[in-house]
Every structure is written in structure tokens, then in C-alpha cells.
Design a protein around this motif. Structure first.
Motif, PDB file in Angstrom:
ATOM      1  N   ASP A 132       4.920  -1.150  -8.033  1.00 60.34           N
ATOM      2  CA  ASP A 132       5.299  -0.065  -7.816  1.00 60.34           C
ATOM      3  C   ASP A 132       6.437  -0.275  -6.038  1.00 60.34           C
ATOM      4  OD1 ASP A 132       7.350   2.464  -6.890  1.00 60.34           O
ATOM      5  OD2 ASP A 132       5.844   3.681  -7.221  1.00 60.34           O
ATOM      6  N   ILE A 176       1.450  11.884  -0.181  1.00 61.16           N
ATOM      7  CA  ILE A 176       1.609  12.547  -1.022  1.00 61.16           C
ATOM      8  C   ILE A 176       0.401  13.865  -2.138  1.00 61.16           C
ATOM      9  CG2 ILE A 176       1.429  11.214  -3.535  1.00 61.16           C
ATOM     10  CD1 ILE A 176       2.114   8.580  -2.445  1.00 61.16           C
ATOM     11  N   ILE A 192      -1.770   7.387  -8.547  1.00 53.25           N
ATOM     12  CA  ILE A 192      -0.397   7.834  -8.238  1.00 53.25           C
ATOM     13  C   ILE A 192       0.498   7.036  -8.920  1.00 53.25           C
ATOM     14  CG2 ILE A 192       0.864   8.413  -6.942  1.00 53.25           C
ATOM     15  CD1 ILE A 192      -1.851   9.616  -5.922  1.00 53.25           C
ATOM     16  N   GLY A 193       0.644   5.413  -9.028  1.00 51.22           N
ATOM     17  CA  GLY A 193       1.714   4.825  -8.302  1.00 51.22           C
ATOM     18  C   GLY A 193       1.674   4.111 -10.422  1.00 51.22           C
ATOM     19  N   LEU A 240      -4.393   5.857  -4.827  1.00 59.12           N
ATOM     20  CA  LEU A 240      -2.649   5.385  -5.020  1.00 59.12           C
ATOM     21  C   LEU A 240      -2.620   4.335  -6.470  1.00 59.12           C
ATOM     22  CD1 LEU A 240      -2.066   4.490  -1.893  1.00 59.12           C
ATOM     23  CD2 LEU A 240      -1.039   6.606  -2.615  1.00 59.12           C
ATOM     24  N   ARG A 291       1.443  13.457 -10.710  1.00 55.69           N
ATOM     25  CA  ARG A 291       0.275  12.209 -10.427  1.00 55.69           C
ATOM     26  C   ARG A 291      -0.366  12.644  -9.366  1.00 55.69           C
ATOM     27  NH1 ARG A 291       1.609   6.197 -13.168  1.00 55.69           N
ATOM     28  NH2 ARG A 291       2.132   6.983 -15.040  1.00 55.69           N
ATOM     29  N   TRP A 344       5.209  10.416  -7.406  1.00 58.60           N
ATOM     30  CA  TRP A 344       4.025  10.610  -6.975  1.00 58.60           C
ATOM     31  C   TRP A 344       3.053  11.362  -6.933  1.00 58.60           C
ATOM     32  CZ3 TRP A 344       6.296   6.972  -2.759  1.00 58.60           C
ATOM     33  CH2 TRP A 344       6.606   6.012  -3.319  1.00 58.60           C
ATOM     34  N   LEU A 369       5.882   2.572  -3.397  1.00 56.08           N
ATOM     35  CA  LEU A 369       4.459   3.256  -2.764  1.00 56.08           C
ATOM     36  C   LEU A 369       4.418   1.597  -2.034  1.00 56.08           C
ATOM     37  CD1 LEU A 369       2.431   4.754  -3.422  1.00 56.08           C
ATOM     38  CD2 LEU A 369       2.025   3.546  -5.212  1.00 56.08           C
TER      39      LEU A 369
END
Length: 409
Positions: free
Chosen positions: A24, A43, A19-20, A16, A83, A80, A27
């Protein structure tokens, strides 16, 4: 090797963090609602085409997950998911960080620095760390020393003297590893053989600026290099600005040694003010462009003027949050009374804490803006603001609500 639930949580948070982007809030809201493992699974499923973002949000809503009520959640999951697909083919960040002697510190770990939880919806999901120091230990009493990259000889001398004196009194110096004031502060702490912590805007495997590589190697010996961004990720302007909130949150006080009108150090000061942390500034020459930002903070009563470590320590000891003090955290007295250093924020519920973090010290905000920032309904924001007012942590002004720098007695 047996895989435990803790291993699953750590692996999910590692993914994560790639991804973020740092800070964020959406998230973080999703993770707080359903946990990192479930959030990551959703996700990834969207990224593989096993479901749609809209379908995922509908499923979350059906289970009563509050994060599903946010109007931008569908768009965020789609973002997300792109990614997530890249993450699956980029290798394992946990393996990479282990190879270079680092680690991922997550909120469940003993090492997690609890003061970062004050960031509320902007708190990091985890931190990539390299270095010998344990974060919760070295940040239990810490001061951020930040300022201009193009520092003058005067500014460099002030930063060095301050960091040396703070380090000699067992206070950890926190900064951003940049040229100028940051580097001077780190070097002085190292010279004093004390730990210092550098928060980075890129991955901890890629030192930036590269010209400070020797300095970073010295920091690793007794301190720590920390980043919210995944290994290999490059520093970008928005990541520097978001990194600054970690510097502010990790320190009892932020000291601006030298800062121009548009210095990034002022962004750190702004984050510190929003967290009700102490902010201080060194005076400079009235003819120096490098001190215009620092002088502005003092002029607008957002920073205390300081000239030495004694001034800074006096500020630190003036109403510090409980999680920075072992004695304050010791709890109530034998007869059950609250300790004299009781922090009223400890009695807040989750929504009230989020609402408090959405407020600022210097700029009054209307209820609609506060609700949007906090991810609350208007009714929830009003209820939370009333509780904060009663606790002496917020106050209504003519143009809106502000956070109080110190609670009313």
C-alpha cells in the motif's frame, strides 16, 4: 517492564500491517512522512470517531506533511480506520507471533534486509518472520527459483539440480513455498543442509498450501518463512502477486525454471526487471505449454537463457547492487576514491529513488504516468528523470521513459 520508543514503533508497525494491504503505497507514504506511531494514532483516532479523515488530512497539510497532498489520502484513511477498529478487538499480533516462536522484523532492526528498500513506495513496513535464519545474513547472496505449480518431471529436475548446486556454493534459495517448482527448489536446499527462505501470501502462522506443512517445518530449522501479512490472514490472489515483489527484491537474480503463458512466476520476473535485478529462464520443450512463458521472456530479451548454476552465478556477479555484496559495501579505498563496484543509485536523493522505482525496463512510460506512480508532481518527476538520465539509470525513448537494466558506462 519499561516500554521504549522502539517498542512503540514495533507495536505501531504490527498494527499497520494488519490495517493495510501489502504494497500500500499511500500507507507507506504516510508512515515515511510522520512515522509509524503518529500514522497509527491518526488512523485509530478516525476509527474511534475522535476526528474525521478530512480533518486529519487538513491537520497533516497544516504541518507541511507531503502525504496530505495526495488526492486519495482522505479516502485511504477512512478505509484504514475501519480495519483499525477490527484490529483493536482482534488481539495482539506481537504476542501471537511470540507464542509460535516468530518475530516482527522492522527497518530499524539489524536483521532488516536492506535490499527490500529498493521497492521504494512499495517497500514493506515490516516482515513477520519464523525460522532460525537471520534475514539480512541469508539474503546477502540469494537467488529466487520460481515456476509452475503443475511442473513437469523435467522442470522439477531442473529446479532441484539448480537449487542443490546454488546451496552447495553458499547461495540462499528463495521461493514461494508453492507446489511444483517452488517446493522442488526448497527441498533441494534443505537436502543440502542449507538455509532457504519462503515468502508467503498469508500469515506465517497458517502454512499454505497445508499439504506442504512438513516442508515448511523443515524450512524453519535452518531457513525462514516470511510474510508481510499479519498472522491469521488468508492468502488471496492479490496477496500472491504482491508477495512476488518481495521474492524479486530479496534476490540478486530470479530464475524462471518452468512457466506457462499466464504463470504467476512471470509476475515475479516483471518485478525483478522493474528493480533492475537479473532475470534468467531455463529452456523447455517447444511443445510444452509449461515453458511458453519462460520462452517468451527469452524471446523478448527480458531474461537470459541459463542451463546450470554456473550461468546463474555469472549473472549474479555481473553488476550486482551494492547491498548484496559485503565487499562493495566496504566503501571507498584508502585515498577516498569510489570503489570500482560503486552503484550510481547510492547517490540518488529520495525523490529520484522513488521515480526510478516507478519506471519499468520493458514498457516506456509517459511523465504523467510516472508522476502518478511515484506520487510526485510533474515538475518533480521531470527533474528526477533528468537526474536519472545523467546517472545512466534511465533513458527517454520515443514513447516515454524506461529504466535501464544496466547503467550506461
Amino acid at each position: 517492564m519499561t516500554v521504549t520508543r522502539q517498542d512503540d514503533v514495533r507495536a505501531a508497525i504490527a498494527s499497520l500491517l494488519r490495517i493495510g494491504e501489502p504494497g500500500d503505497g499511500l500507507l507507506k507514504r504516510l508512515v515515511d512522512g510522520i512515522g509509524p506511531v503518529a500514522a497509527h494514532s491518526i488512523i485509530v483516532a478516525v476509527g474511534r470517531g475522535e476526528t474525521t479523515a478530512r480533518g486529519a488530512v487538513q491537520s497533516l497539510a497544516a504541518t507541511g506533511t507531503e502525504a496530505a497532498e495526495h488526492g486519495q489520502m482522505t479516502e485511504a484513511i477512512d478505509r484504514w480506520a475501519v480495519r483499525a477498529g477490527e484490529t483493536e478487538t482482534s488481539g495482539n499480533d506481537l504476542d501471537l507471533i511470540a507464542r509460535i516462536g516468530g518475530r516482527l522484523v522492522i527497518p530499524d532492526d539489524d536483521e532488516w534486509p536492506r535490499m527490500l528498500d529498493d521497492l521504494g513506495p512499495a517497500a514493506p513496513l515490516g516482515l513477520w518472520v519464523r525460522g532460525a535464519a537471520s534475514l539480512n545474513t541469508v539474503l546477502s547472496r540469494a537467488v529466487a527459483v520460481v515456476g509452475a505449480r503443475a511442473a513437469s518431471n523435467y522442470g522439477t529436475k531442473c529446479a532441484s539440480d539448480l537449487a542443490w548446486d546454488l546451496a552447495s556454493r553458499g547461495i540462499t534459495v528463495v521461493s514461494g513455498g508453492a507446489f511444483g517448482i517452488d517446493a522442488a527448489a526448497h527441498r533441494a536446499a534443505i537436502a543440502r543442509e542449507a538455509p532457504t527462505v519462503a515468502f508467503m501470501a498469508g500469515g506465517v502462522d497458517r502454512f499454505y498450501p497445508a499439504a506442504n506443512a512438513e516442508l515448511f517445518d523443515q524450512i524453519l530449522a535452518t531457513g525462514a518463512i516470511v510474510s508481510e501479512t499479519a498472522p491469521g490472514m488468508t492468502p488471496m490472489r492479490h496477496r500472491f502477486l504482491l508477495r512476488n515483489r518481495l521474492i524479486a527484491a530479496s534476490s540478486q537474480a530470479s530464475v524462471i525454471v518452468e512457466a506457462g503463458w499466464r504463470s504467476g512466476a512471470l509476475n515475479t520476473a516483471r518485478h525483478a526487471l522493474e528493480l533492475s535485478r537479473q532475470v534468467a529462464a531455463f529452456p523447455g520443450s517447444v511443445y510444452s505449454a509449461s515453458s511458453t512463458g519462460a520462452h517468451k521472456l527469452v524471446r523478448e530479451h527480458e531474461a537470459e537463457l541459463v542451463t546450470c548454476s554456473d550461468d546463474v552465478i555469472a549473472l549474479m556477479d555481473d553488476g550486482a547492487p551494492a547491498h548484496f555484496s559485503a565487499t562493495a559495501a566496504a566503501g571507498a579505498s584508502e585515498n577516498g576514491d569510489r570503489p570500482s563496484s560503486f552503484d550510481p543509485r547510492e547517490a540518488l536523493d529520495e525523490r529520484e529513488k522513488i521515480c526510478l522505482n516507478a519506471l519499468t525496463v520493458s514498457k516506456p512510460l509517459d511523465v504523467g504516468t510516472i508522476a502518478s506512480r511515484a506520487g510526485l508532481t510533474i515538475a518533480e518527476a521531470l527533474s528526477s528523470l533528468s537526474a536519472l538520465d545523467l546517472a545512466g539509470l534511465a533513458e527517454r525513448r520515443d514513447t516515454g521513459w524506461v529504466k535501464l537494466h544496466k547503467s550506461r558506462s
